[in-house]
Design a protein around this motif. Structure first.
Motif, PDB file in Angstrom:
ATOM      1  N   TYR A  66      12.497   1.711   2.726  1.00 23.29           N
ATOM      2  CA  TYR A  66      11.317   0.862   2.567  1.00 23.29           C
ATOM      3  C   TYR A  66      10.125   1.693   2.078  1.00 23.29           C
ATOM      4  CZ  TYR A  66       7.314  -2.041   3.832  1.00 23.29           C
ATOM      5  OH  TYR A  66       6.144  -2.736   3.793  1.00 23.29           O
ATOM      6  N   TYR A  67       9.930   2.859   2.687  1.00 22.83           N
ATOM      7  CA  TYR A  67       8.791   3.695   2.327  1.00 22.83           C
ATOM      8  C   TYR A  67       8.852   4.126   0.862  1.00 22.83           C
ATOM      9  CZ  TYR A  67       7.140   4.056   7.152  1.00 22.83           C
ATOM     10  OH  TYR A  67       6.626   3.780   8.379  1.00 22.83           O
ATOM     11  N   THR A  92       8.276   0.924  -1.584  1.00 23.01           N
ATOM     12  CA  THR A  92       6.900   0.402  -1.654  1.00 23.01           C
ATOM     13  C   THR A  92       5.952   1.432  -2.284  1.00 23.01           C
ATOM     14  OG1 THR A  92       6.587   1.073   0.636  1.00 23.01           O
ATOM     15  CG2 THR A  92       7.053  -1.253   0.244  1.00 23.01           C
ATOM     16  N   THR A  93       6.211   2.721  -2.039  1.00 24.40           N
ATOM     17  CA  THR A  93       5.329   3.730  -2.639  1.00 24.40           C
ATOM     18  C   THR A  93       5.490   3.730  -4.162  1.00 24.40           C
ATOM     19  OG1 THR A  93       5.501   5.057  -0.634  1.00 24.40           O
ATOM     20  CG2 THR A  93       4.616   6.153  -2.577  1.00 24.40           C
ATOM     21  N   HIS A 121      -1.747  -4.535  -4.151  1.00 26.24           N
ATOM     22  CA  HIS A 121      -0.568  -4.011  -3.450  1.00 26.24           C
ATOM     23  C   HIS A 121      -0.405  -4.671  -2.084  1.00 26.24           C
ATOM     24  CE1 HIS A 121       2.620  -1.153  -2.744  1.00 26.24           C
ATOM     25  NE2 HIS A 121       2.064  -0.736  -1.621  1.00 26.24           N
ATOM     26  N   VAL A 140       2.759  -6.935  -2.326  1.00 26.04           N
ATOM     27  CA  VAL A 140       3.918  -6.243  -1.740  1.00 26.04           C
ATOM     28  C   VAL A 140       4.012  -6.464  -0.226  1.00 26.04           C
ATOM     29  CG1 VAL A 140       5.056  -4.006  -1.464  1.00 26.04           C
ATOM     30  CG2 VAL A 140       3.901  -4.557  -3.605  1.00 26.04           C
ATOM     31  N   TYR A 141       2.925  -6.228   0.503  1.00 29.43           N
ATOM     32  CA  TYR A 141       3.018  -6.360   1.963  1.00 29.43           C
ATOM     33  C   TYR A 141       3.190  -7.822   2.378  1.00 29.43           C
ATOM     34  CZ  TYR A 141       1.355  -1.548   1.883  1.00 29.43           C
ATOM     35  OH  TYR A 141       1.204  -0.203   1.616  1.00 29.43           O
ATOM     36  N   MET A 158       6.761  -8.706   1.669  1.00 30.97           N
ATOM     37  CA  MET A 158       7.702  -8.099   2.615  1.00 30.97           C
ATOM     38  C   MET A 158       7.645  -8.774   3.988  1.00 30.97           C
ATOM     39  SD  MET A 158       9.496  -5.512   1.504  1.00 30.97           S
ATOM     40  CE  MET A 158       9.616  -4.368   0.155  1.00 30.97           C
ATOM     41  N   ASP A 165       1.020   4.740   0.584  1.00 33.60           N
ATOM     42  CA  ASP A 165       0.998   3.914  -0.626  1.00 33.60           C
ATOM     43  C   ASP A 165      -0.360   3.958  -1.310  1.00 33.60           C
ATOM     44  OD1 ASP A 165       3.498   3.291   0.123  1.00 33.60           O
ATOM     45  OD2 ASP A 165       3.133   1.179   0.552  1.00 33.60           O
ATOM     46  N   GLY A 202       0.542  -0.304   5.277  1.00 30.45           N
ATOM     47  CA  GLY A 202       1.926  -0.196   4.799  1.00 30.45           C
ATOM     48  C   GLY A 202       2.887   0.180   5.916  1.00 30.45           C
ATOM     49  N   CYS A 257       6.007  -2.153   7.341  1.00 31.87           N
ATOM     50  CA  CYS A 257       7.369  -1.635   7.491  1.00 31.87           C
ATOM     51  C   CYS A 257       7.866  -1.879   8.914  1.00 31.87           C
ATOM     52  CB  CYS A 257       7.394  -0.147   7.167  1.00 31.87           C
ATOM     53  SG  CYS A 257       9.014   0.585   7.357  1.00 31.87           S
TER      54      CYS A 257
END
Ligand code: ASP
Length: 398
Positions: A74-75, A78-79, A220, A224-225, A228, A292, A378, A382
């Motif tokens: 995941y890290y 997303t980065t 972002h 993205v978050y 997710m 991120d 971030g 996660c």
């Protein structure tokens, strides 16, 4: 009044007072420093005790491996997304265009890229007490993993140790709550000094850069978050951002993922319903390796420097930026300004002048606020995602 509201009031009052008073406001600095020290005081005992208890409660090494695998995947993903957003915005907004800077003087020394082997070898502490004394988070995590695992193998005697650490961890949570009571004053002082010393006029030539970084961080987080936590975590993004707002705001003012860690763990557990087991593994790890906001900032800044000095950075160069920013963000410490130091690495990788770092340094604090807030958010996203897939996310009614 809720704590978050009090912190927000401290923030707004601090910003106003800093703007009016100017650099003379530094006399309130000790209040901010004391608050930061209080937060840092919590980190080592909190991570160690909660992680030991967390590992013991997972016990099954297969599950532990699975949680670690998901977290790291995941890290990384997303980065990478964050850097792509940063590069896209750098190309579209062209923050450095028109600055027409000319290179002069000798280049500064670049930060060294940590080699992968060094990173792995350095994970193992030769002296766990030394690692704790120096606050080397990754080494503390590794020792806690070993310790927690061995404890579950030590039968009845191990159970007694577990009981002790459960009490210890609970005490550290309580202490975190106590320290947070001081947050409105600490935040007030920190933000007053930042606004007071930077003033608003220095920001003008950098307005586009600041805009690009802030916009990138917002995109972002929102794309993205939200994606997710809602798709995998099955949690409403509004609930997520609201539940985590105290920690985001604190990261914004302290500019330190590490210092915010105790508060972000509490927010994830109490407001988002992440089990302590998952939170105590995912978040300390994230506070050291998952950045991120920092990665996104490095993408934008690489283009900013290239444009400011009129150097063309092609697709190949931008791909190199993607890779080095990914590594650089992993190697960035969760302390104020660390991302700027690691930016030297990214610039060197594509032959951009390191004078660019000096250029950005003057306003870096403003960019640090946004990227640090994104960094800790971030980690929490996660934690929600991993907890959900492991059946360790409970519904919090608030
Ligand atoms: N201040 C950031 C953090 O603690 C790191 C950075 O400077 O990018 O997360």
């Amino acid at each position: 009044m809720k704590l978050f509201q009090k912190i927000l009031i401290g923030f707004v009052l601090g910003a106003i007072l800093g703007a009016i008073w100017g650099p003379g406001i530094v006399w309130v600095k000790p209040v901010g420093t004391i608050f930061l020290s209080l937060l840092k005081m919590l980190i080592v005992p909190l991570i160690f005790s909660t992680l030991v208890v967390g590992v013991a409660s997972i016990a099954d090494p297969k599950k532990l491996g699975r949680v670690a695998g998901k977290t790291i995947a995941y890290y990384l993903i997303t980065t990478a997304f964050a850097i792509i957003i940063g590069l896209l915005l750098g190309n579209i907004i062209q923050p450095g265009a028109g600055m027409n800077l000319v290179l002069e003087g000798a280049a500064k020394e670049a930060a060294k890229a940590p080699s992968l082997i060094d990173i792995v070898v350095n994970l193992i502490p030769t002296n766990p007490v030394g690692a704790m004394a120096q606050g080397t988070v990754l080494q503390i995590i590794v020792f806690a993993l070993f310790f927690g695992y061995a404890m579950t193998k030590a039968g009845e005697k191990g159970a007694a140790v577990l009981k002790f650490f459960e009490g210890f961890a609970e005490t550290m949570y309580k202490l975190t709550g106590t320290v947070m009571g001081f947050a409105p004053y600490g935040v007030f002082a920190l933000i007053a000094v930042t606004v007071g010393t930077h003033g608003l006029a220095v920001l003008i030539p950098f307005a586009k850069l600041i805009f690009a970084v802030y916009l990138g961080v917002i995109i972002h987080e929102v794309v993205v978050y939200s994606g997710m936590v809602s798709i995998i975590g099955k949690m409403s993004p509004i609930k997520f951002f609201k539940g985590f707002s105290e920690a985001s705001l604190l990261a914004f003012t302290t500019c330190s993922s590490s210092a915010t860690l105790p508060v972000s763990m509490r927010a994830a557990q109490d407001n988002l319903g992440v089990s302590p087991t998952i939170s105590s593994f995912v978040q300390p790890l994230g506070a050291t390796v998952n950045m991120d906001g920092t990665a996104l900032y490095q993408g934008v800044c690489a283009l900013f420097v290239a444009q400011a000095y009129g150097i063309h950075l092609g697709l190949g160069g931008q791909l190199t930026v993607l890779l080095t920013a990914l590594l650089a963000s992993i190697g960035t410490a969760g302390v104020p300004g660390a991302g700027l130091v690691m930016l030297t690495l990214v610039l060197t990788s594509v032959g951009l002048p390191l004078e660019g770092v000096a250029l950005i340094a003057g306003i870096d604090r403003i960019l640090d606020m946004a990227r640090t807030s994104c960094n800790v958010t971030g980690d929490a996203a996660c934690a929600v995602v991993v907890a959900k897939t492991e059946g360790e996310l409970v519904e919090v009614k608030k």
